[in-house]
Write a protein that holds these residues in place. Structure first.
Motif, short mmCIF file in Angstrom:
data_model
loop_
_atom_site.label_atom_id
_atom_site.label_comp_id
_atom_site.label_asym_id
_atom_site.label_seq_id
_atom_site.Cartn_x
_atom_site.Cartn_y
_atom_site.Cartn_z
N GLN A 94 0.83 -1.21 0.00
CA GLN A 94 0.00 0.00 0.00
C GLN A 94 0.87 1.26 0.00
O GLN A 94 0.59 2.22 -0.73
CB GLN A 94 -0.91 -0.02 1.23
CG GLN A 94 -2.03 -1.04 1.15
CD GLN A 94 -2.82 -1.14 2.43
OE1 GLN A 94 -2.35 -0.73 3.51
NE2 GLN A 94 -4.02 -1.71 2.36
N LEU A 139 2.39 1.78 -3.36
CA LEU A 139 1.40 2.28 -4.31
C LEU A 139 1.18 3.78 -4.12
O LEU A 139 1.10 4.54 -5.11
CB LEU A 139 0.09 1.53 -4.14
CG LEU A 139 -1.08 2.01 -5.02
CD1 LEU A 139 -0.72 1.90 -6.50
CD2 LEU A 139 -2.35 1.21 -4.71
N LYS A 190 1.81 6.68 -6.93
CA LYS A 190 0.77 7.63 -7.34
C LYS A 190 1.27 9.07 -7.19
O LYS A 190 0.96 9.93 -8.03
CB LYS A 190 -0.49 7.41 -6.51
CG LYS A 190 -1.26 6.15 -6.91
CD LYS A 190 -2.54 6.01 -6.08
CE LYS A 190 -3.36 4.81 -6.56
NZ LYS A 190 -4.60 4.65 -5.76
N VAL A 203 2.56 2.92 -11.31
CA VAL A 203 1.32 2.85 -10.53
C VAL A 203 0.60 1.53 -10.80
O VAL A 203 0.15 0.85 -9.86
CB VAL A 203 0.40 4.05 -10.84
CG1 VAL A 203 -0.98 3.84 -10.20
CG2 VAL A 203 1.01 5.34 -10.34
N ARG A 204 0.48 1.19 -12.07
CA ARG A 204 -0.21 -0.06 -12.41
C ARG A 204 0.54 -1.27 -11.85
O ARG A 204 -0.07 -2.25 -11.40
CB ARG A 204 -0.36 -0.18 -13.93
CG ARG A 204 -1.38 0.80 -14.51
CD ARG A 204 -1.71 0.47 -15.95
NE ARG A 204 -0.57 0.72 -16.83
CZ ARG A 204 -0.32 1.88 -17.41
NH1 ARG A 204 -1.12 2.93 -17.19
NH2 ARG A 204 0.72 2.04 -18.20
N GLU A 218 -0.20 -1.45 -8.16
CA GLU A 218 -1.58 -1.93 -7.97
C GLU A 218 -1.65 -3.45 -8.13
O GLU A 218 -2.35 -4.13 -7.36
CB GLU A 218 -2.52 -1.24 -8.96
CG GLU A 218 -2.78 0.23 -8.65
CD GLU A 218 -3.61 0.90 -9.72
OE1 GLU A 218 -4.18 1.97 -9.44
OE2 GLU A 218 -3.68 0.36 -10.86
N SER A 219 -0.91 -3.96 -9.11
CA SER A 219 -0.89 -5.41 -9.32
C SER A 219 -0.26 -6.11 -8.13
O SER A 219 -0.78 -7.13 -7.65
CB SER A 219 -0.12 -5.74 -10.60
OG SER A 219 -0.77 -5.22 -11.73
N LEU A 231 -0.07 -5.09 -5.10
CA LEU A 231 -0.98 -5.01 -3.96
C LEU A 231 -2.12 -6.04 -4.11
O LEU A 231 -2.51 -6.68 -3.13
CB LEU A 231 -1.56 -3.60 -3.85
CG LEU A 231 -2.56 -3.38 -2.70
CD1 LEU A 231 -1.89 -3.64 -1.35
CD2 LEU A 231 -3.14 -1.96 -2.75
N SER A 232 -2.60 -6.20 -5.35
CA SER A 232 -3.68 -7.18 -5.57
C SER A 232 -3.21 -8.60 -5.31
O SER A 232 -4.00 -9.48 -4.95
CB SER A 232 -4.23 -7.06 -7.00
OG SER A 232 -3.27 -7.52 -7.95
#
Length: 361
Positions: free
Chosen positions: A95, A98, A102, A143-144, A147-148, A150-151
């Motif tokens: 997090q 990320l 951002k 960023v992407r 996000e990945s 983190l997912s």
């Protein structure tokens, strides 16, 4: 001649006469024996193959990121649906990364917009605008990526299936690639079994391309599984060490009775149309070859070599060596010899077949 000589001659005659009558009696003892003729009828032969049962999908669920296991939402042996949460890896680090990505993307956006405004007034060169755009694209890509990552801390079921052992517990530190559990989709099962070369060739020669080959599964407890399987594939190569090739049959498993890793026996039926049948008890073997006694028109026994194509309970399917009207001896095979004259009680093939279940050797 003296009296002793006459007595000796008389005694010899009596002994010879007794031996003659004894031999005659023995011949009369085997004068009448039972015989029958081959039977013609469509016959189904069931071949059995030891098999291994596999789930149609059986995968290892592994961690995609490093971290501590924060939550486990499933239990061993549990049925889970696609998308159901299974594990949660502590996401704090990802997090934060990320948020950092951002922020850098926002900075790159501002720089790009300022550079574009200056480029529109020809204050800066087009190259500077292109460089600012590249920095923005890189920041957005980061960023992407974050996000990945983190997912990846949320591990969900990729398909409907049943859980195996849990390899971790809450609080366990896992590395990327650590095994968490295994998941099996048992809605359908793949059943693998090995077929000898000769039977494979026979199968391919007689196989009707448009008709699926149906098989049954006898489970480890001896019961027949309540679904019919279909042979779908055959492996490319033979195993030279065993002389077999692997078949794969697919079974529906609506009650989820079968599980990955079970064993059983595949039952594959083959129809022999208009097969010639004789009782097994009418045959005998010499040096691994099978023979019968046939009564010729003169009422004497002929020893006949036959070739067996398949075996069913109490019966042989004869490939060649006999004719439909041959009279085959049923009993006393160990008491007779080729060329011996016999009298027979000829029984119908249907009557013999009906009585075979009661036969014990």
């Amino acid at each position: 001649m003296n009296i002793k000589t006459y007595l000796a001659i008389g005694l010899s005659v009596v002994l010879l006469t007794g031996c003659y009558h004894e031999g005659t009696d023995k011949q009369e003892e085997i004068a009448r024996l039972e015989a029958t003729t081959p039977l013609r009828q469509d016959t189904t032969v069931t071949r059995e193959y030891v098999c291994q049962i596999h789930a149609i999908r059986h995968i290892e669920v592994r961690a995609l990121e490093r971290g501590y296991i924060q939550n486990i939402f499933v239990d061993e042996g549990q049925w889970v649906n696609q998308g159901h949460p299974m594990f949660k890896i502590l996401p704090n680090v990802y997090q934060a990364k990320l948020l950092k990505a951002k922020a850098e993307a926002n900075t790159a956006t501002v720089e790009y917009l300022n550079t574009k405004a200056l480029a529109d007034k020809n204050i800066v060169s087009p190259n500077e605008l292109a460089l600012a755009k590249a920095k923005l694209d890189k920041a957005n890509a980061e960023v992407r990526l974050m996000e990945s990552r983190l997912s990846f801390t949320d591990i969900n079921a990729p398909f409907d299936g049943i859980m195996d052992h849990l390899e971790v517990r809450n609080g366990s530190l896992v590395e990327e690639g650590t095994l968490l559990t295994t998941l099996s989709d048992i809605s359908k099962m793949w059943v693998y079994f090995n077929v000898p070369e000769a039977e494979y060739l026979d199968y391919k020669i007689h196989k009707q391309d448009n008709e699926p080959t149906k098989v049954k599964l006898r489970m480890a407890n001896g019961q027949i599984f309540n679904q019919i399987g279909v042979v779908e594939t055959i492996e490319a190569d033979f195993d030279n060490t065993t002389g077999t090739i692997e078949f794969r049959a697919t079974f529906q498993n609506p009650d989820k009775l079968l599980r990955h890793g079970e064993t059983g026996t595949i039952l594959m039926e083959k129809l022999y149309p208009n097969a010639m049948l004789i009782p097994q008890k009418a045959t005998f073997e010499i040096l691994d070859k099978t023979y019968v006694y046939v009564i010729n028109p003169e009422g004497k026994l002929e020893q006949r070599l036959i070739n067996i194509e398949a075996t069913v309970p109490h019966l042989f399917i004869v490939k060649d060596g006999l004719k439909d009207d041959d009279r085959v001896l049923l009993e006393g095979l160990r008491k007779v010899h080729p060329g011996q004259a016999v009298e027979i009680d000829l029984m119908s093939a249907e009557k013999v077949l009906a009585e075979l279940d009661l036969y014990t050797e």
